[in-house]
Design an enzyme around this catalytic site. Structure first.
Site, short mmCIF file in Angstrom:
data_model
loop_
_atom_site.label_atom_id
_atom_site.label_comp_id
_atom_site.label_asym_id
_atom_site.label_seq_id
_atom_site.Cartn_x
_atom_site.Cartn_y
_atom_site.Cartn_z
N HIS A 300 0.86 -1.19 0.00
CA HIS A 300 0.00 0.00 0.00
C HIS A 300 0.90 1.24 0.00
O HIS A 300 1.61 1.48 -0.97
CB HIS A 300 -0.94 -0.09 1.21
CG HIS A 300 -2.04 0.92 1.26
ND1 HIS A 300 -2.46 1.63 0.17
CD2 HIS A 300 -2.82 1.36 2.30
CE1 HIS A 300 -3.45 2.44 0.53
NE2 HIS A 300 -3.67 2.31 1.81
N HIS A 346 -2.81 -2.62 -9.75
CA HIS A 346 -3.72 -1.99 -8.78
C HIS A 346 -4.84 -2.96 -8.41
O HIS A 346 -5.25 -3.77 -9.24
CB HIS A 346 -4.33 -0.70 -9.35
CG HIS A 346 -4.87 0.18 -8.28
ND1 HIS A 346 -6.16 0.07 -7.82
CD2 HIS A 346 -4.28 1.16 -7.54
CE1 HIS A 346 -6.34 0.95 -6.85
NE2 HIS A 346 -5.22 1.63 -6.66
N ASP A 403 2.33 5.54 -7.47
CA ASP A 403 3.62 5.39 -6.79
C ASP A 403 4.78 5.20 -7.75
O ASP A 403 5.94 5.31 -7.34
CB ASP A 403 3.55 4.22 -5.80
CG ASP A 403 2.61 4.54 -4.66
OD1 ASP A 403 2.64 5.68 -4.18
OD2 ASP A 403 1.83 3.66 -4.27
N1 CMX Z 1 4.47 -6.96 -10.67
C1 CMX Z 1 4.44 -8.31 -10.74
N2 CMX Z 1 3.37 -9.06 -10.45
C2 CMX Z 1 2.25 -8.39 -10.12
C3 CMX Z 1 2.19 -6.98 -10.05
C4 CMX Z 1 3.37 -6.26 -10.34
N3 CMX Z 1 3.42 -4.93 -10.27
N4 CMX Z 1 0.96 -6.61 -9.69
C5 CMX Z 1 0.26 -7.74 -9.49
N5 CMX Z 1 1.04 -8.81 -9.75
C6 CMX Z 1 0.70 -10.22 -9.59
C7 CMX Z 1 0.21 -10.42 -8.16
O1 CMX Z 1 1.31 -10.57 -7.26
C8 CMX Z 1 -0.63 -11.66 -8.31
O2 CMX Z 1 0.24 -12.78 -8.38
P1 CMX Z 1 -0.12 -14.15 -7.61
O3 CMX Z 1 -1.35 -14.62 -8.30
O4 CMX Z 1 1.08 -14.99 -7.83
O5 CMX Z 1 -0.35 -13.78 -6.17
C9 CMX Z 1 -1.25 -11.47 -9.70
O6 CMX Z 1 -0.41 -10.53 -10.38
C10 CMX Z 1 -2.66 -10.91 -9.67
O7 CMX Z 1 -2.66 -9.71 -8.93
P2 CMX Z 1 -3.73 -8.57 -9.26
O8 CMX Z 1 -5.09 -9.12 -9.01
O9 CMX Z 1 -3.46 -7.94 -10.58
O10 CMX Z 1 -3.37 -7.46 -8.17
P3 CMX Z 1 -3.78 -7.45 -6.63
O11 CMX Z 1 -5.11 -6.79 -6.52
O12 CMX Z 1 -3.61 -8.79 -6.00
O13 CMX Z 1 -2.66 -6.52 -6.02
C11 CMX Z 1 -1.24 -4.64 -5.89
C12 CMX Z 1 -2.65 -5.13 -6.27
C13 CMX Z 1 -1.23 -3.12 -6.02
C14 CMX Z 1 -0.95 -5.01 -4.43
C15 CMX Z 1 -0.22 -5.29 -6.85
O14 CMX Z 1 -0.49 -4.86 -8.17
C16 CMX Z 1 1.21 -4.99 -6.49
O15 CMX Z 1 1.80 -5.69 -5.66
N6 CMX Z 1 1.82 -3.92 -7.10
C17 CMX Z 1 3.15 -3.51 -6.73
C18 CMX Z 1 3.10 -2.69 -5.44
C19 CMX Z 1 2.46 -1.35 -5.66
O16 CMX Z 1 2.74 -0.66 -6.63
N7 CMX Z 1 1.57 -0.92 -4.73
C20 CMX Z 1 0.94 0.39 -4.79
C21 CMX Z 1 -0.56 0.34 -4.96
C22 CMX Z 1 -1.13 1.71 -5.15
C23 CMX Z 1 -2.17 2.09 -4.11
O17 CMX Z 1 -2.12 1.58 -2.97
O18 CMX Z 1 -3.00 2.96 -4.44
#
Ligand code: CMX
Length: 465
Positions: A300, A346, A403
């Site tokens: 987050h 996201h 971010d």
């Molecule tokens: N890089 C690599 N893999 C990613 C990814 C990224 N940036 N974003 C998602 N994935 C992966 C997830 O880890 C998940 O893998 P698993 O199935 O092996 O667990 C898969 O893709 C599906 O995830 P998703 O449904 O697309 O995304 P989530 O809702 O689970 O997670 C978030 C959302 C933001 C936590 C995730 O995209 C992430 O970890 N991003 C990097 C961290 C980040 O930038 N956070 C800031 C968020 C902004 C905010 O808070 O407003």
């Protein structure tokens, strides 16, 4: 359609919008008076919706929702903003470019300021410049920290993470909570919101002093912490306390950053946490303190710190003028090592984050950012990474979120202490969380108590179904 015509149409639409908002809402009322005027109609709306549509089904609950972090469940009431998966965030219906057009800026500045964003979030109305200035003055007058809070902050070890310090400092301010005192006196439930508002404004006022003292204690023992200037806006004062009073670029960036990060509807970890904790009638200070500890997680609010760390390692590995191929290789090496690409993806958004676009637009018009290697690397990465993430095939949204660039701009302007970045996010997110706490009390929302269920019970239910 040619971009110039699109821009011109947008400008005309925004100018009409600004006029309509101003004429509909321009007034000399204070924030509290404005709210007092709106609340009765909103209470009536709540009663009507409950009576007429109480049994209307808003959606199904699937097993995947329950084990998938409640994604997609429409289960929270949140007034300030609504997130569309493709369009991004809208604050009371206004998109980011629209709020940038209609909300008052600081004297001598161009960017929207926290006070006008807070006013919009909490009232749904665009404040006049006069209303914004009066709110700025009120906040500056109440922004000094009590001695006991200074003592608590000064006693923390410098090695304690700044977010832990911020959460504890915010919680300590509840020593003087008017909401707690009013509750203990047994004031009417219908009056709770006035005390929640007083605490919220007090907390907003004190956040810059709290956050700046933490910065001084952890990173910059030489920093002077002058008294707040009553003619400055909240973030102008914060920038001065951080030592950036004379840096126009940084001050404007902080204003934009703090206004844009203020609210992102109710289901994200920080917003939901403050909503949940406040539903137990915990006061705004401890409710927001709890939210800050959620914001401190790397998925987050801590992501901005992670992005910078990652971009700097990439810069070390590929150099300042990296080719797209080199960036691609670096992205793959991150993914192959089992890590996520920070700043991408996201939980709800499915297109590029308009907050990311707004920050990129800020970069485009500031001459000092044109030659910044770090800003250029962020830009190039945002062009290459979506393709790589698509090919990787996991994330539902391969696009940059806010971010991806936010921490890099702080770094460019000289604030190079990464572990402080989420504190700035924490100053900002108070805008949305506190606005909602006031509304939750004004509407008399009940304590949150969803039903939980065991894995075994899910299986049993599913087999029978
Ligand atoms: N890089 C690599 N893999 C990613 C990814 C990224 N940036 N974003 C998602 N994935 C992966 C997830 O880890 C998940 O893998 P698993 O199935 O092996 O667990 C898969 O893709 C599906 O995830 P998703 O449904 O697309 O995304 P989530 O809702 O689970 O997670 C978030 C959302 C933001 C936590 C995730 O995209 C992430 O970890 N991003 C990097 C961290 C980040 O930038 N956070 C800031 C968020 C902004 C905010 O808070 O407003």
């Amino acid at each position: 359609m040619p971009p110039l015509i699109v821009a011109a149409r947008h400008a005309i639409k925004c100018s009409a919008l600004r006029t309509s908002y101003r004429t509909r809402y321009a007034s000399s009322l204070s924030l509290k008076e404005t709210l007092a005027e709106i609340i009765p109609a909103k209470r009536e709306q709540l009663a009507r919706v409950r009576k007429e549509y109480g049994q209307t089904v808003l959606g199904d609950i699937k097993v995947e929702n329950v084990i998938g972090g409640m994604r997609g469940l429409k289960a929270l009431l949140w007034e300030g903003s609504l997130l569309d998966p493709n369009e991004g965030i809208r604050f009371h219906g206004l998109s980011i470019p629209e709020v940038q057009k209609v909300l008052p800026a600081a004297r001598g500045g161009k960017e929207i300021i926290a006070e006008s964003m807070f006013w919009l979030l909490i009232t749904g109305k665009v404040p006049t410049e006069e209303q914004t200035r009066r709110l700025s003055q009120q906040l500056a007058e109440n922004g000094a920290l009590p001695q006991y809070v200074k003592d608590i902050l000064d006693a923390f070890p410098r090695t304690l993470h700044p977010m832990t310090q911020l959460g504890m400092g915010v919680a300590a301010l509840n020593h003087d909570s008017r909401f707690v005192k009013a509750y203990d006196r047994g004031v009417l439930k219908s009056e709770y919101w006035t005390y929640a508002l007083e605490d919220s404004l007090d907390l907003l006022a004190k956040l810059p002093s709290l956050a700046a003292r933490i910065y001084r204690n952890v990173h910059r023992p030489d920093l002077k912490l002058p008294d707040l200037d009553k003619n400055q806006d909240l973030v102008g004062n914060y920038a001065t306390l951080l030592g950036y009073g004379d840096n126009d670029g940084m001050k404007e960036y902080l204003r934009l950053y703090i206004a844009l990060h203020g609210d992102h509807e109710g289901g994200n970890v920080s917003a939901h946490t403050s909503h949940l904790v406040a539903s137990a009638l915990s006061d705004p200070y401890i409710s927001y303190s709890a939210a800050l500890f959620g914001l401190a997680g790397p998925l987050h609010g801590l992501a901005n710190q992670e992005v910078l760390r990652w971009i700097l390692s990439m810069k070390d590995a590929v150099g300042e003028n990296a080719s797209n191929e080199q960036i691609k290789d670096y992205l793959w090496s991150t993914l192959k090592s089992g890590r996520v690409i920070p700043g991408y993806g996201h939980g709800v958004l499915r297109d590029p984050d308009p907050r990311f676009i707004a920050l990129q637009n800020f970069c485009e018009v500031r001459p000092e950012l044109q030659d910044s290697p770090i800003i250029q690397l962020v830009k190039k990465t945002s062009e290459v990474a979506p393709g790589v993430l698509r090919q990787h095939g996991k994330t539902k949204n391969p696009n940059p979120n806010v971010d991806a660039t936010s921490g890099c701009l702080l770094y460019h302007y000289g604030l190079t202490e990464f572990n402080y970045y989420t504190v700035i996010f924490g100053v900002s997110r108070a805008l949305g969380c506190l606005a909602q706490i006031v509304w939750s009390r004004a509407l008399g929302l009940p304590i949150e108590r969803p039903k939980s269920i065991t894995l075994g019970a899910i299986e049993e239910f599913a087999i029978k179904a």
